[in-house]
Design a protein around this motif. Structure first.
Motif, PDB file in Angstrom:
ATOM      1  N   ILE A   1       0.905  -1.397  -0.030  1.00 14.37           N
ATOM      2  CA  ILE A   1       0.026   0.036  -0.084  1.00 14.37           C
ATOM      3  C   ILE A   1       0.778   1.171  -0.028  1.00 14.37           C
ATOM      4  O   ILE A   1       0.595   2.197  -0.712  1.00 14.37           O
ATOM      5  CB  ILE A   1      -1.009  -0.171   1.213  1.00 14.37           C
ATOM      6  N   SER A   2       1.734   1.220   0.902  1.00 11.44           N
ATOM      7  CA  SER A   2       2.668   2.553   1.093  1.00 11.44           C
ATOM      8  C   SER A   2       3.693   2.759  -0.282  1.00 11.44           C
ATOM      9  O   SER A   2       3.955   3.732  -0.582  1.00 11.44           O
ATOM     10  CB  SER A   2       3.625   2.426   2.125  1.00 11.44           C
TER      11      SER A   2
ATOM     12  N   ARG B   1       2.239   6.613  -6.790  1.00 11.90           N
ATOM     13  CA  ARG B   1       1.128   7.706  -7.324  1.00 11.90           C
ATOM     14  C   ARG B   1       1.602   9.047  -7.060  1.00 11.90           C
ATOM     15  O   ARG B   1       0.751   9.751  -7.528  1.00 11.90           O
ATOM     16  CB  ARG B   1      -0.174   7.226  -6.677  1.00 11.90           C
ATOM     17  N   SER B   2       2.264   9.057  -5.833  1.00  6.91           N
ATOM     18  CA  SER B   2       2.786  10.700  -5.669  1.00  6.91           C
ATOM     19  C   SER B   2       3.643  11.231  -6.599  1.00  6.91           C
ATOM     20  O   SER B   2       3.715  12.511  -6.680  1.00  6.91           O
ATOM     21  CB  SER B   2       3.471  10.754  -4.217  1.00  6.91           C
ATOM     22  N   GLY B   3       4.072  10.582  -7.480  1.00  7.65           N
ATOM     23  CA  GLY B   3       4.953  11.311  -8.729  1.00  7.65           C
ATOM     24  C   GLY B   3       6.634  11.067  -8.341  1.00  7.65           C
ATOM     25  O   GLY B   3       7.239  11.840  -9.032  1.00  7.65           O
ATOM     26  N   LYS B   4       6.885  10.620  -7.272  1.00 10.15           N
ATOM     27  CA  LYS B   4       8.301  10.691  -6.804  1.00 10.15           C
ATOM     28  C   LYS B   4       9.231  10.005  -7.751  1.00 10.15           C
ATOM     29  O   LYS B   4      10.415  10.163  -7.730  1.00 10.15           O
ATOM     30  CB  LYS B   4       8.237  10.210  -5.364  1.00 10.15           C
ATOM     31  N   LEU B   5       8.660   8.986  -8.478  1.00 10.85           N
ATOM     32  CA  LEU B   5       9.527   8.122  -9.564  1.00 10.85           C
ATOM     33  C   LEU B   5       9.367   9.044 -11.050  1.00 10.85           C
ATOM     34  O   LEU B   5      10.193   8.541 -11.454  1.00 10.85           O
ATOM     35  CB  LEU B   5       8.935   6.801  -9.772  1.00 10.85           C
ATOM     36  N   GLY B   6       8.678  10.029 -10.713  1.00  8.71           N
ATOM     37  CA  GLY B   6       8.782  10.803 -12.051  1.00  8.71           C
ATOM     38  C   GLY B   6       7.846   9.947 -12.966  1.00  8.71           C
ATOM     39  O   GLY B   6       6.955   9.179 -12.677  1.00  8.71           O
ATOM     40  N   LYS B   7       7.904  10.310 -14.329  1.00  5.31           N
ATOM     41  CA  LYS B   7       7.185   9.345 -15.445  1.00  5.31           C
ATOM     42  C   LYS B   7       7.681   7.953 -15.750  1.00  5.31           C
ATOM     43  O   LYS B   7       8.859   7.666 -15.905  1.00  5.31           O
ATOM     44  CB  LYS B   7       7.293  10.205 -16.786  1.00  5.31           C
TER      45      LYS B   7
ATOM     46  N   TRP C   1      -2.608  -2.186 -10.417  1.00  2.00           N
ATOM     47  CA  TRP C   1      -3.223  -1.301  -9.226  1.00  2.00           C
ATOM     48  C   TRP C   1      -2.398  -0.115  -9.122  1.00  2.00           C
ATOM     49  O   TRP C   1      -2.800   1.039  -8.926  1.00  2.00           O
ATOM     50  CB  TRP C   1      -3.003  -2.196  -7.839  1.00  2.00           C
ATOM     51  N   CYS C   2      -1.125  -0.267  -9.057  1.00  2.00           N
ATOM     52  CA  CYS C   2      -0.141   0.968  -8.970  1.00  2.00           C
ATOM     53  C   CYS C   2      -0.117   1.807 -10.031  1.00  2.00           C
ATOM     54  O   CYS C   2      -0.121   3.023 -10.026  1.00  2.00           O
ATOM     55  CB  CYS C   2       1.409   0.485  -8.645  1.00  2.00           C
ATOM     56  N   MET C   3      -0.477   1.151 -11.372  1.00  2.00           N
ATOM     57  CA  MET C   3      -0.440   2.152 -12.597  1.00  2.00           C
ATOM     58  C   MET C   3      -1.961   2.659 -13.060  1.00  2.00           C
ATOM     59  O   MET C   3      -1.918   3.141 -13.947  1.00  2.00           O
ATOM     60  CB  MET C   3       0.216   1.308 -13.656  1.00  2.00           C
ATOM     61  N   GLU C   4      -2.914   2.071 -11.953  1.00  2.00           N
ATOM     62  CA  GLU C   4      -4.079   2.393 -12.244  1.00  2.00           C
ATOM     63  C   GLU C   4      -4.591   2.102 -13.786  1.00  2.00           C
ATOM     64  O   GLU C   4      -5.065   3.053 -14.541  1.00  2.00           O
ATOM     65  CB  GLU C   4      -4.419   3.794 -12.094  1.00  2.00           C
TER      66      GLU C   4
END
Length: 430
Positions: free
Chosen positions: A166-167, A173-179, A253-256
């Motif tokens: 979950i975390s 999803r917060s965008g910290k990985l960038g694109k 799930w993570c990539m929606e």
């Protein structure tokens, strides 16, 4: 029990707190559900144990075509609850006589569809183990049956409720990985070539014909039962259909995302010499609208050269995140001046899982009249990805997938493999 779209979408965000909930609260907190387990082996027992520990189940019945497994599970249930459960060999008789409110389906994969559909049609809510089915069209029928019967069907993709998963999703999803342009999923476990095990008569306590059910009736081999069926393609879909669904589910799930546009695969049996027939080596690729996914596995060459041997790597413009199992997740930033970020896993024993948290969500979904976090439609999508990978390997070419119509485009030969003939008297679900 009509479930709103808002309730369905909201369940994913609310489940982040569900893992810590010891029990379901509310007006019906004292209610106990008439619960039955169909498939009394190792993993079915893990699920039932969590149901018993939650304190909300009256175990009224157990079902298995292996009398040894059935008797052993009945003894454990009586030890845990002080009450005896009725024992059945035929799930249809169980459903007709016992009228359970909850059914746990812990059978081999080739039985999931028929039993789940029969259970929801009998009025039960269902917890079905992954993968949801053996062929794609079975999954479509399962979703339709659950919706028509208005029953909750939870799939055992318990990593959606694991705290570190979950975390990790929140971090992504917060965008910290960038694109993110690519995700690589893999299971790289060692093993040997093995050697053939001769067929034999089934043990006297096992109804082998019933065990095979709608699948082909092949000679009994002790490598198949118990617990070895996943590497036999008549009854399962190898490593991609077993481990693969967990990690492909995490990617969706993570990539929606909902479905790939095309699927290709290569591989085969290059090392193994035993009775199994699933590929010991496989690479599958899945093309989405704006990112690509690869899956790979092998059953040999275990080593310490690779830092992680299971999970997913999410590759983004700001760094790489490895989402694993027992080793939690780790973010490796592109910039050497930024620190690595890590979170440990929080798993339950035995077997490093989070079934208890998923069971809590299952009960809440029944009582709050919403779809569960691992709803049958979501489990069907993830299962479909793994099945399409196996299909592409079998047919030897890439396939184009229409996710809305749930069919293979412009390839009638490949589309025929979305289902398979059932052995009489069993009838393929429609």
């Amino acid at each position: 029990m009509k479930i709103s779209r808002r309730g369905f979408l909201g369940s994913s965000s609310s489940v982040a707190m569900a893992w810590a909930a010891p029990a379901v609260l509310g007006a019906e907190k004292e209610k106990k559900y008439r619960t039955a387990l169909i498939g009394c082996g190792w993993w079915g027992g893990n699920i039932l144990n969590c149901a018993i520990q939650a304190g909300r189940s009256e175990v009224v019945a157990l079902c298995d075509v292996d009398q040894k497994h059935l008797d052993q599970r009945a003894e454990k249930v009586e030890q845990a609850t002080g009450a005896s459960a009725k024992k059945y060999k035929d799930y249809r008789e169980l459903l007709d006589r016992e009228k359970p409110e909850i059914v746990i389906v812990g059978t081999p994969d080739h039985w999931h569809a028929l039993i789940t559909i029969a259970a929801v049609n009998a009025g039960a809510h269902v917890y079905v183990e992954k993968p949801v089915c053996h062929t794609v069209n079975e999954g479509i029928a399962m979703v339709r049956a659950a919706r028509a019967a208005d029953r909750v069907v939870q799939v055992g993709t318990h990593r959606r409720v694991s705290p570190h998963n979950i975390s990790a999703r929140e971090f992504i999803r917060s965008g910290k990985l960038g694109k993110i342009g690519m995700v690589r999923a893999f299971v790289l476990y060692g093993g040997s070539a093995g050697e053939p095990t001769p067929d034999s008569d089934p043990p006297p306590e096992l109804d082998w014909d019933f065990w095979c059910g709608p699948a082909p009736l092949r000679p009994f081999n002790k490598r198949i039962h118990p617990r070895g069926f996943r590497q036999f393609l008549d009854y399962a879909n190898g490593q991609l259909g077993d481990w693969g669904i967990h990690w492909l589910d995490q990617i969706l799930w993570c990539m929606e995302a909902t479905a790939p546009k095309s699927v290709a695969s290569v591989g085969g049996r290059f090392i193994r010499k035993d009775n199994t027939d699933a590929p010991d080596t496989q690479v599958a690729t899945f093309q989405f609208e704006d990112f690509a996914v690869s899956w790979e596995h092998r059953h040999y060459a275990g080593n310490t050269a690779e830092k992680h041997n299971v999970g997913c790597y999410f590759y983004g413009t700001e760094g790489t995140l490895h989402l694993g199992w027992q080793d939690g997740w780790t973010f490796y930033p592109v910039s050497a001046s930024k620190p690595t970020v890590h979170e440990d896993a929080k798993l339950n024993q035995p077997d490093g899982q989070n079934i208890a948290e998923l069971w809590t969500d299952f009960l809440e979904s029944i009582e709050k009249r919403r779809r569960p976090v691992c709803d049958i439609e979501l489990g069907h999508r993830s299962t479909t990805m793994s099945l399409l990978g196996m299909l592409a390997l079998k047919i030897g070419r890439s396939v184009t997938w229409d996710g809305q119509k749930e069919t293979i485009v412009n390839d009638p030969e490949a589309a025929q493999l979305l289902k398979r003939p059932y052995r009489e008297p069993w009838v393929y679900p429609s």
